[in-house]
Design an enzyme around this catalytic site. Sequence first.
Site, mmCIF file in Angstrom:
data_model
loop_
_atom_site.group_PDB
_atom_site.id
_atom_site.type_symbol
_atom_site.label_atom_id
_atom_site.label_comp_id
_atom_site.label_asym_id
_atom_site.label_seq_id
_atom_site.Cartn_x
_atom_site.Cartn_y
_atom_site.Cartn_z
ATOM 1 N N LYS A 54 0.841 -1.196 0.000
ATOM 2 C CA LYS A 54 0.000 0.000 0.000
ATOM 3 C C LYS A 54 0.880 1.251 0.000
ATOM 4 O O LYS A 54 0.624 2.212 -0.737
ATOM 5 C CB LYS A 54 -0.922 0.002 1.229
ATOM 6 C CG LYS A 54 -2.046 -1.029 1.135
ATOM 7 C CD LYS A 54 -2.828 -1.183 2.435
ATOM 8 C CE LYS A 54 -3.906 -2.262 2.300
ATOM 9 N NZ LYS A 54 -4.685 -2.497 3.522
ATOM 10 N N GLN A 98 -4.196 -1.322 9.856
ATOM 11 C CA GLN A 98 -4.243 -2.638 9.201
ATOM 12 C C GLN A 98 -4.852 -3.674 10.143
ATOM 13 O O GLN A 98 -4.463 -3.790 11.303
ATOM 14 C CB GLN A 98 -2.817 -3.050 8.773
ATOM 15 C CG GLN A 98 -2.757 -4.335 7.958
ATOM 16 C CD GLN A 98 -3.462 -4.238 6.594
ATOM 17 O OE1 GLN A 98 -3.538 -3.176 5.987
ATOM 18 N NE2 GLN A 98 -3.983 -5.348 6.120
ATOM 19 N N ASP A 121 -10.565 3.639 4.727
ATOM 20 C CA ASP A 121 -11.018 2.246 4.632
ATOM 21 C C ASP A 121 -12.548 2.166 4.608
ATOM 22 O O ASP A 121 -13.114 1.124 4.293
ATOM 23 C CB ASP A 121 -10.526 1.445 5.847
ATOM 24 C CG ASP A 121 -9.234 0.682 5.560
ATOM 25 O OD1 ASP A 121 -9.106 0.153 4.441
ATOM 26 O OD2 ASP A 121 -8.379 0.613 6.467
#
Length: 291
Positions: A54, A98, A121
């Site tokens: 990412k 994460q 997200d």
Amino acid sequence: MPAIRLDGKLLAQTIRTEIAARLTERVAEGKHPPGLAAILVGDNPASQVYVRNKRKACEEVGIRSWLFPLAANVPQRQLLDLIAELNANPEVHGILVQLPLPSHLDEKAVLDAVDPTIDVDCFHPENVGLLSAGFPRFYPCTPHGCVQLLRRNGIDTAGKEVVIVGRSNIVGKPLAMMLMQKRTAMNAMGGDATVTVAHSNTADLAAVCRRADILIAAVGVPGLITADMVRPGAVVLDVGMNTVNGKLVGDVAPGVAEIASALTPVPGGVGPMTIAMLLENTVRAAELLDG
Ligand code: GUN
């Protein structure tokens, strides 16, 4: 005839090139580049790889990125303090925590602590609510990656029977929401499809899957979807990311390629698209916040 391969790696590269061009323009207008803060708790090897990929993608398109690695036993207070500090930093347009988190941490409390305007997200309840109501601020990354893979390969979802196997908060649930919704100016990713969500309690999973014009597997069980569960000519998206004997494999068994009309590979299908959509959301957050 074997299924057409829906190449997410190639499409993600195209989208990254588009994002890079947008960012070049933004910087030429004198605006600050967007920035993404990635928080990685512990040393889960898969999470380390995902976060590294990412950040690499960010740098490639002109998004600044910072990594905050925390020990597996970090106290919840310390993690919440870090999120509060990042929320207040105007250089940060996206925070990515994460998942999964170690079990001593309260995942809901942690995700709720992220400022919803930089929740790239789309995990915060405010953003989940906006998405559910048809007025999304962000689209969640993996579901958005799936929709883009379909759209940009000319696969229309309107009026189609879509079966999603898996009801997770990250993929199944929000993807069902997106695909069932009406497409409007405020909700460009609405799919106008007839959506069924199957899960571990579904009776006769095979029969439910065979109803699908578009079958999406997002359960995390290697090879769960076998050829007999697929209607000939169906489009199949494999969201599974399972490690078997050190190899990345999906939820779809190899024989499905002989039955489906189109299929995403693993790796190189939905995975790279998730990352491309994270970049998209970070740029969107910057646009919403900074103009
Ligand atoms: N873990 C698995 N998928 C995801 C994702 O899309 N975002 C984050 N933050 N963690 C994940």
